[in-house]
Every structure is written in C-alpha cells, then in structure tokens.
Motif scaffolding. Sequence first.
Motif, PDB file in Angstrom:
ATOM      1  N   LYS A 371       0.848  -1.202   0.000  1.00 38.53           N
ATOM      2  CA  LYS A 371       0.000   0.000   0.000  1.00 38.53           C
ATOM      3  C   LYS A 371       0.886   1.256   0.000  1.00 38.53           C
ATOM      4  N   TRP A 372       1.945   1.262   0.805  1.00 33.96           N
ATOM      5  CA  TRP A 372       2.825   2.430   0.881  1.00 33.96           C
ATOM      6  C   TRP A 372       3.570   2.642  -0.438  1.00 33.96           C
ATOM      7  N   ALA A 373       3.923   1.544  -1.107  1.00 31.94           N
ATOM      8  CA  ALA A 373       4.610   1.690  -2.401  1.00 31.94           C
ATOM      9  C   ALA A 373       3.692   2.401  -3.401  1.00 31.94           C
ATOM     10  N   LYS A 374       2.423   2.046  -3.385  1.00 33.36           N
ATOM     11  CA  LYS A 374       1.443   2.691  -4.285  1.00 33.36           C
ATOM     12  C   LYS A 374       1.271   4.176  -3.934  1.00 33.36           C
ATOM     13  N   LEU A 375       1.208   4.425  -2.627  1.00 29.70           N
ATOM     14  CA  LEU A 375       1.048   5.803  -2.150  1.00 29.70           C
ATOM     15  C   LEU A 375       2.266   6.639  -2.557  1.00 29.70           C
ATOM     16  N   LEU A 376       3.432   6.044  -2.402  1.00 31.05           N
ATOM     17  CA  LEU A 376       4.659   6.740  -2.799  1.00 31.05           C
ATOM     18  C   LEU A 376       4.656   7.018  -4.301  1.00 31.05           C
ATOM     19  N   GLU A 377       4.197   6.040  -5.067  1.00 31.73           N
ATOM     20  CA  GLU A 377       4.122   6.236  -6.517  1.00 31.73           C
ATOM     21  C   GLU A 377       3.269   7.476  -6.828  1.00 31.73           C
ATOM     22  N   GLU A 378       2.118   7.602  -6.130  1.00 35.82           N
ATOM     23  CA  GLU A 378       1.253   8.776  -6.337  1.00 35.82           C
ATOM     24  C   GLU A 378       1.994  10.062  -6.027  1.00 35.82           C
ATOM     25  N   LYS A 379       2.714  10.074  -4.899  1.00 35.24           N
ATOM     26  CA  LYS A 379       3.457  11.277  -4.497  1.00 35.24           C
ATOM     27  C   LYS A 379       4.498  11.629  -5.559  1.00 35.24           C
ATOM     28  N   ILE A 380       5.183  10.620  -6.074  1.00 35.96           N
ATOM     29  CA  ILE A 380       6.219  10.894  -7.074  1.00 35.96           C
ATOM     30  C   ILE A 380       5.575  11.456  -8.341  1.00 35.96           C
ATOM     31  N   ARG A 381       4.431  10.890  -8.722  1.00 36.92           N
ATOM     32  CA  ARG A 381       3.750  11.378  -9.932  1.00 36.92           C
ATOM     33  C   ARG A 381       3.255  12.820  -9.770  1.00 36.92           C
ATOM     34  N   GLU A 382       2.952  13.209  -8.522  1.00 40.82           N
ATOM     35  CA  GLU A 382       2.481  14.589  -8.288  1.00 40.82           C
ATOM     36  C   GLU A 382       3.580  15.618  -8.535  1.00 40.82           C
ATOM     37  N   ASP A 383       4.841  15.210  -8.465  1.00 41.37           N
ATOM     38  CA  ASP A 383       5.963  16.133  -8.692  1.00 41.37           C
ATOM     39  C   ASP A 383       6.440  15.920 -10.132  1.00 41.37           C
ATOM     40  N   ASN A 384       6.103  16.843 -11.009  1.00 39.93           N
ATOM     41  CA  ASN A 384       6.351  16.567 -12.431  1.00 39.93           C
ATOM     42  C   ASN A 384       7.822  16.661 -12.843  1.00 39.93           C
ATOM     43  N   ARG A 385       8.717  16.875 -11.863  1.00 46.35           N
ATOM     44  CA  ARG A 385      10.149  16.791 -12.193  1.00 46.35           C
ATOM     45  C   ARG A 385      10.594  15.326 -12.310  1.00 46.35           C
ATOM     46  N   PHE A 386       9.723  14.408 -11.822  1.00 43.07           N
ATOM     47  CA  PHE A 386      10.097  12.988 -11.760  1.00 43.07           C
ATOM     48  C   PHE A 386       9.266  12.142 -12.715  1.00 43.07           C
ATOM     49  N   GLU A 387       9.763  10.952 -13.004  1.00 40.80           N
ATOM     50  CA  GLU A 387       8.949   9.991 -13.742  1.00 40.80           C
ATOM     51  C   GLU A 387       9.100   8.597 -13.142  1.00 40.80           C
ATOM     52  N   ILE A 388       8.009   7.822 -13.243  1.00 45.49           N
ATOM     53  CA  ILE A 388       8.000   6.417 -12.799  1.00 45.49           C
ATOM     54  C   ILE A 388       8.425   5.574 -14.001  1.00 45.49           C
ATOM     55  N   LEU A 389       9.351   4.625 -13.775  1.00 46.98           N
ATOM     56  CA  LEU A 389       9.929   3.911 -14.919  1.00 46.98           C
ATOM     57  C   LEU A 389       9.454   2.472 -15.089  1.00 46.98           C
ATOM     58  N   ALA A 390       8.671   1.964 -14.128  1.00 48.38           N
ATOM     59  CA  ALA A 390       8.156   0.585 -14.260  1.00 48.38           C
ATOM     60  C   ALA A 390       6.882   0.475 -13.442  1.00 48.38           C
ATOM     61  N   PRO A 391       5.995  -0.453 -13.814  1.00 46.85           N
ATOM     62  CA  PRO A 391       4.778  -0.628 -13.015  1.00 46.85           C
ATOM     63  C   PRO A 391       5.127  -0.953 -11.556  1.00 46.85           C
ATOM     64  N   VAL A 392       4.379  -0.383 -10.636  1.00 43.25           N
ATOM     65  CA  VAL A 392       4.601  -0.675  -9.211  1.00 43.25           C
ATOM     66  C   VAL A 392       3.709  -1.868  -8.851  1.00 43.25           C
ATOM     67  N   ASN A 393       4.259  -3.048  -8.986  1.00 36.70           N
ATOM     68  CA  ASN A 393       3.477  -4.272  -8.791  1.00 36.70           C
ATOM     69  C   ASN A 393       3.384  -4.684  -7.326  1.00 36.70           C
ATOM     70  N   PHE A 394       4.446  -4.374  -6.570  1.00 42.00           N
ATOM     71  CA  PHE A 394       4.508  -4.849  -5.183  1.00 42.00           C
ATOM     72  C   PHE A 394       5.049  -3.748  -4.280  1.00 42.00           C
ATOM     73  N   ASN A 395       6.302  -3.907  -3.847  1.00 40.98           N
ATOM     74  CA  ASN A 395       6.859  -3.022  -2.823  1.00 40.98           C
ATOM     75  C   ASN A 395       7.995  -2.151  -3.344  1.00 40.98           C
ATOM     76  N   THR A 396       8.201  -2.123  -4.652  1.00 44.84           N
ATOM     77  CA  THR A 396       9.368  -1.432  -5.207  1.00 44.84           C
ATOM     78  C   THR A 396       8.921  -0.374  -6.202  1.00 44.84           C
ATOM     79  N   VAL A 397       9.450   0.841  -6.038  1.00 44.83           N
ATOM     80  CA  VAL A 397       9.103   1.934  -6.941  1.00 44.83           C
ATOM     81  C   VAL A 397      10.363   2.343  -7.711  1.00 44.83           C
ATOM     82  N   CYS A 398      10.292   2.266  -9.039  1.00 44.58           N
ATOM     83  CA  CYS A 398      11.433   2.618  -9.886  1.00 44.58           C
ATOM     84  C   CYS A 398      11.172   4.000 -10.491  1.00 44.58           C
ATOM     85  N   PHE A 399      12.083   4.924 -10.258  1.00 43.81           N
ATOM     86  CA  PHE A 399      11.852   6.291 -10.729  1.00 43.81           C
ATOM     87  C   PHE A 399      13.171   6.984 -11.040  1.00 43.81           C
TER      88      PHE A 399
END
Length: 478
Positions: A371-399
């Motif tokens: 759940k926290w990985a998904k929440l973090l993904e949202e936070k990262i997406r809110e900052d348009n200086r960053f990009e997510i580089l792979a689907p967040v399937n479990f506990n790992t966020v690639c950015f």
Amino acid sequence: MDIQEFEKWGKYVVEWITQYYRNIETYPVRPNVSPKEILRKLPEEPPLFGEDFQKILNDFKDIIVPGITHWQHPRFFAYFPANTSFPSILGEFLTSAIAPQCMVWLTSPAATELEERVMDWLRQMIGISDEFVGVIQDTASTSTLVSILTAREKHSDYSINESGFDNVKFTVYCSREAHSSIEKAVKIAGIGRKNLRKIPVDDNYAMRVDLLEKQIEFDIQNGLVPLCVVGALGTTGSTAVDPLGEIGVVAKQYGLWYHIDGAMVGSALILPEFTQFREWVNSADTFVFNPHKWLFTNFDCSAYFVKDKEALLKTFEITPEYLKTDADEQVNNYRDWGIQLGRRFRALKLWFVIRTFGVEGLKTRLSSHIKWAKLLEEKIREDNRFEILAPVNFNTVCFRCKFEGKTDEQVEFLNKKLLDAINASGIAFFSHTKLNGKFTIRFSIGQTNTNWQHIYQTWQFIQSKTSEIIENVEKEEI
Ligand SMILES: *Cc1c(COP(=O)(O)O)cnc(C)c1O
C-alpha cells in the motif's frame, strides 16, 4: 570463557541488541568508510593468547559497527529487504546455542520434523498445491542450482551424475531481466553460459513468450536439447512478473522442466489477492522464495518447493542402496535434498516468526508495504520533475528525475549525483538499476520497522536534494 562469564556477557549482548534497535535511526544507514579502512584497523596477525571479552566487544563497537550497512534501519530502501524480527533473532540465538547438525533425521529428529512441518505451513500460507513438498535451502541461488541439476539428471535418466556429459547440448531459458543466479547455476551445472537463452522482455520488463517459443523451435532445429525454463515472479530490477501461465503452457508443450524464481516477491503470495500467481506457480515443477528477504526471518532461509521429490532425491542422494533402512521410508534425510551435507537448524527461527506474528500479522505487514509503495508512486507522480519507470506491482518503486532539457548522458549523470548525495547523507540508502538503458533509482520498501513516515520524509528529502542539484545545475550551467 567459562559459564559465569557467558552468563554475564550474554546479558550484556542482549542489552546491546536492545539499545541498537532503540537507537537504530541515529545510525547512518550506509557507513561513510573508504575501501580497506576497516581492514587497516585490524591486527595483521591473530592473538596468540586469549583476550579479554570486554576488549573484543569494545573493538566490535569501535571498529565494526561504524563500518556496517544497517539493513534493519527503517530507512534502508536499497536492493531488496533482508529483514529480520525479534522472534527470528531469538530463534537464531537458540540455534547457535544448540548448534545441531541437521543432515539426517537421526542427527536431530526434532529439527528434521520441525522443518517438514513449517515448510508445509509455508506451502499452505502461500496457497500452492499439496503436490509440492518444501525444504529449506541457504539461498535462492542454491535453490535454482538444485532445480537445474534435478532437471538435468531427470532428463538424462541420471546418467550425467554417473558418467558425465556425452554429446548432449542442453539449453536453458530465462528473460533478460532474470537474476544473475540463473546464469551462475547454468555455468555450474555444466550446461555452459552460452547455452542460456536470455529472452527479450516487453514494455513491462516481462518475458516475451512468443520469442521464447521461437527460440525453443530454433534450438531444436539446430540439434540442441531445450532442458529448462526459469520464470520470474518479481525480477530484481523492477519486480516484473513474467507471463508465468503462458510459460507453463510452452514448457509443457516442449517437455521442459519449469522453475519459478520468486525470491523476494514470493512472500506476497500469502496475501489473498494474488490468486492468479498461485495458479501459475502450480504449473511449475519447482518454486523458490526467500523468507530471509521479505518475511521477517533473518538470513539464511530460502524456501524451496518441488513436486517430483523422487527426482530430487535421485539427483542428490549419497546413500548406497544397501544402507537404506526402514526408517528412511518414514523420515526425511535432508542431506539428500540439496548440495550440503551439514545443515543448520533454520526451521526454528521460521517457526518462531510464524507463531509470533501469526499468518494474519504477516499479511498485515506485507499489505502495508505494498500500500505504501502505491502511495509513494502517487506522491512521485504529483511532482512533475520525476517519472515512474516501471509498473509498481509490489513493494518497489522505480523512478528518476527527468532533468528536462538535458541530454541522456547528463540525465544519467545528474541522477547518479542525486543518488550519491542521498546515500552520502546517511539518512537513507538506495541502489539503482538500468531499465531500458535508463538509470533508475529503486525505492524498495520492506524493512520490518519501516512506517509511512519514514517513507514520506525520505521522499521529501529526495525532493529537496533534487532542488539543490537543479539550482547548482543552473548556476554552473551543466
Ligand atoms: C535476491 C534474488 C535472488 C538471489 O537470492 P539469494 O537468496 O541471495 O541467492 C534470486 N532471484 C531474485 C529474483 C532475487 O531478487
């Protein structure tokens, strides 16, 4: 050290461990040491006469601890979790005290039977078929090697163990994102690195099954013998899941042995939502995951499941026929279930962990991490200086930070600079990978004592470091 001294220092060590965990957030996650710095502080020659234990412990505190990378720190987000927990520590304590050898039933009946029981608990917890039986191996690397050796022996009717290779040239298949331990296993098994086919991946870093099938056809036409395919349930780079059901169909069609490597992500199968994955695992011959990664059980403890127990035993057993006894029919002699003869009593800590947390307790922890990985993904997406580089399937966020307007090379350089700055701060620790040629920062969530605040504060820290770097870039006109 006599028993009185043991009693004294035993209490001291427990007290030290307790304080370590109370204060763990005050340690830099990654130590600030240079190569050989610790080595130079250690005497070149061993002591001729016994030293005072107080002095040894002082050196532990002054020399060793400052050079430790704190994997149990709640802001350790590098590589993958290798988490532990208090019941696991206590289990390991007792294991080292009893120090049994668990090679055959008779050398420690309770260890053997506890291993049999907890491995079946684990099997039920992850909800896979009761056709599987489990055994604890030291690592996923060993488990994968054991699987490939079993495939080799079963295919050759156990003749390679007897008389070595003749002319057969086996091939093994995995994806380009698969773990390096598969390549290592193929080398050790005598199959040859060149005969490992690394199948290209799709946009989600999962194996292209159409290309797998094409490669198998091609190899057969060229006189090679496809032996085994290894599917990934969570690649190390981005936790990608191969199309494991389809791979199972191809494996069946061409008569390949099928191994699934779920080293970290396999623990997530205890959660009810992963029904699909359970079905896919059931189509495999063997499956491995590591409670020593993401199930609060300290290293080493790798859960290896196999359907064809006979093939496993015929590959590894060393008891000549005439030494077999009636008891062997009723008990497991785990020396025949893998490479090692001597084995540690690893089931004890796993038993402590499962009973202390309870299955529901374990589920709650893992679903929080996801759940926290998904929440973090949202936070990262809110900052348009960053990009997510792979689907967040479990506990790992690639950015990564985009650093818009910069060349690919500059973007890589600046992301590396960002990563180095964060790691040098000691506040948190991250590692990187390359996805599709892009330098990727990995935010891996799974430490036992991590909570959302640790994650969110670290994200804010990354944002502020990024602002600093962008300011400097503008000043220096990089
Ligand atoms: C970590 C990892 C491994 C290696 O695990 P060990 O137990 O250290 O050998 C293998 N495969 C995957 C996917 C991993 O993430």
